[in-house]
Design an enzyme around this catalytic site. Sequence first.
Site, PDB file in Angstrom:
ATOM      1  N   GLU A 122       9.223  16.465  15.356  1.00 28.00           N
ATOM      2  CA  GLU A 122       9.625  16.285  13.951  1.00 28.00           C
ATOM      3  C   GLU A 122       8.825  17.244  13.068  1.00 28.00           C
ATOM      4  O   GLU A 122       7.596  17.249  13.122  1.00 28.00           O
ATOM      5  CB  GLU A 122       9.362  14.839  13.505  1.00 28.00           C
ATOM      6  N   LYS A 149       0.843  -1.206   0.000  1.00 31.06           N
ATOM      7  CA  LYS A 149       0.000   0.000   0.000  1.00 31.06           C
ATOM      8  C   LYS A 149       0.875   1.253   0.000  1.00 31.06           C
ATOM      9  O   LYS A 149       1.550   1.541   0.990  1.00 31.06           O
ATOM     10  CB  LYS A 149      -0.890   0.031   1.249  1.00 31.06           C
ATOM     11  N   CYS A 194      13.411  11.114   6.668  1.00 35.66           N
ATOM     12  CA  CYS A 194      13.417  10.701   8.073  1.00 35.66           C
ATOM     13  C   CYS A 194      14.785  10.943   8.697  1.00 35.66           C
ATOM     14  O   CYS A 194      14.892  11.199   9.884  1.00 35.66           O
ATOM     15  CB  CYS A 194      13.020   9.239   8.190  1.00 35.66           C
ATOM     16  N   GLU A 218       9.841   1.688  10.670  1.00 35.91           N
ATOM     17  CA  GLU A 218      10.815   2.770  10.462  1.00 35.91           C
ATOM     18  C   GLU A 218      10.053   4.064  10.609  1.00 35.91           C
ATOM     19  O   GLU A 218       9.197   4.374   9.785  1.00 35.91           O
ATOM     20  CB  GLU A 218      11.397   2.679   9.069  1.00 35.91           C
TER      21      GLU A 218
END
Length: 493
Positions: free
Chosen positions: A396, A186, A295, A261
Amino acid sequence: MPIFNEWLDGQVGKTYFNFINGEWASGSTGETFEIFNPAKKGQVLGYFQASTEEDVNQAVQAAHQAFKSWSEEPGANRGAILMKFADLLELHSEELAFTLSAEQGKVLAESKGEIGRAVKETRFAAGEALRVEGSTYPSEVRNISTTVMHRPLGVVAAIAPWNFPIVTPIRKIAPALAYGCTVVYKPASETPWSSIRIMELLTEAGVPKGVVNLVTGGGAKVGNPLISHPLVKGISFTGSTSVGLGINEKAASLLKKTQLELGGKNPAVVLDYEDAEYVAKQIVSAAFACSGQRCTSISRVVVLKEKSEEIIQAIQKELKKIKVGPASDPESTIGPLVSEDQLNTTIDYVNIGKEEGAQLVYGGEVLTDGKFSEGYYVEPALFTGVLSDMRIASEEIFGPVLSVQEVEDAKEALRVANNVKYGLAASVFTRDLSLAYQFVNELECGMVHVNHGTASQAHVPFGGVKESGFGAFSIGKTNKDFFTEMKVAYLQY
Ligand code: NAD
């Protein structure tokens, strides 16, 4: 190959389908969703299936049916197919880069770099198909041998974010195939387009029907039934920490394996150096590539007070070299943000930083003149005077915003660097060997880089600790821990 814009004009507006059991299939409701060009807001790039649980079930069934035969295929054959796939990625890299830049916004050089990386990771994974080693133990009983084997896990769900729409799925699909698993994939709803080409190239490489399936659609609508499906044995997820935590909770309650992750708030600790310009180049490239939507982006510079002025100046000098613009312009070095949401989040954080009392010393403005009015462009931003308890230092942002935090000494630098919930990547700049060792040992992160930015390699385990990751590191041989399960055989002879 035509130039980017000509190519794009010939491609836009088509409808794309799910890929289930080797066939292109419309979703069960027939509904679609559109994706837009981040460099040209109003331009619909294509229509994709808004899939539901029924489509997920079909895809998982197909992957389940394909599993027995694929897992029994000798590793050499699985590896050979992956090698062919890598060759095809390379052969079609120009057109793949166009697709990737069109939907994600990143400049063509970055897209080509991403495809090159996917090629390398695929080739490494292909070799792993013949390196699924087990072990034998001395037996405590005569005439019984004891062997530990690693068997393919089964059907694996692969769920990816929008920032690397080619390398992230391939980072999951290639090892899955190498270790004998089958896949339901997906993609993120913002960037499903590249996945269509990935399915076509996997098929051309000889991947049998049902071994890899693609289901597009909303995060929860497709994600939830996929994760919960009893025939799905493991979930390899890359995305935000909040979604990852939810997936892990569900998976744990069903005893499924996860490889997660997640987010990052990666520091570059600057202690001492010979060349401030080199340090700034490393930091700026790791902070602003993909417009900060990586990331492993460096988002904090933790610098000794006595060095901070020199480093801030050197960073500003590097920032001036960045040319924001569309992928179609060969002069651009970074592209637009992927979506309006991502632009708004970035601007919200720029405002939060100002309100918190940090000094915005460079950029941070939305670009709206001329060509910029067509996309989600923002000038890379640099904050100084940032303190650990500010939100811009701890949350973040996932956009082009870099914070500088001054510290008195190495001890404080370590404390500040570790003072976040994330633990993905970190850099440390020092010529002092013992300090280098100390930071390698004590920085709380999955990957630490001494004297360079947070750039990883295509055959080396990749992952995070704390709230940045869970389960086996991806890339490299650690994937075996996720994509296989152990079986012990006692054999009397
Ligand atoms: P996201 O978590 O919003 O979405 C990631 C994927 O999960 C998408 O495909 C989304 O549709 C899907 N999803 C959403 N809700 C779901 C649900 N309930 N069940 C199953 N799937 C669901 O992340 P994003 O905004 O696409 O990407 C940005 C995030 O990804 C950042 O936090 C970034 O740090 C992280 N990221 C991490 C790595 C890494 O390797 N550690 C790499 C790239 C991106």
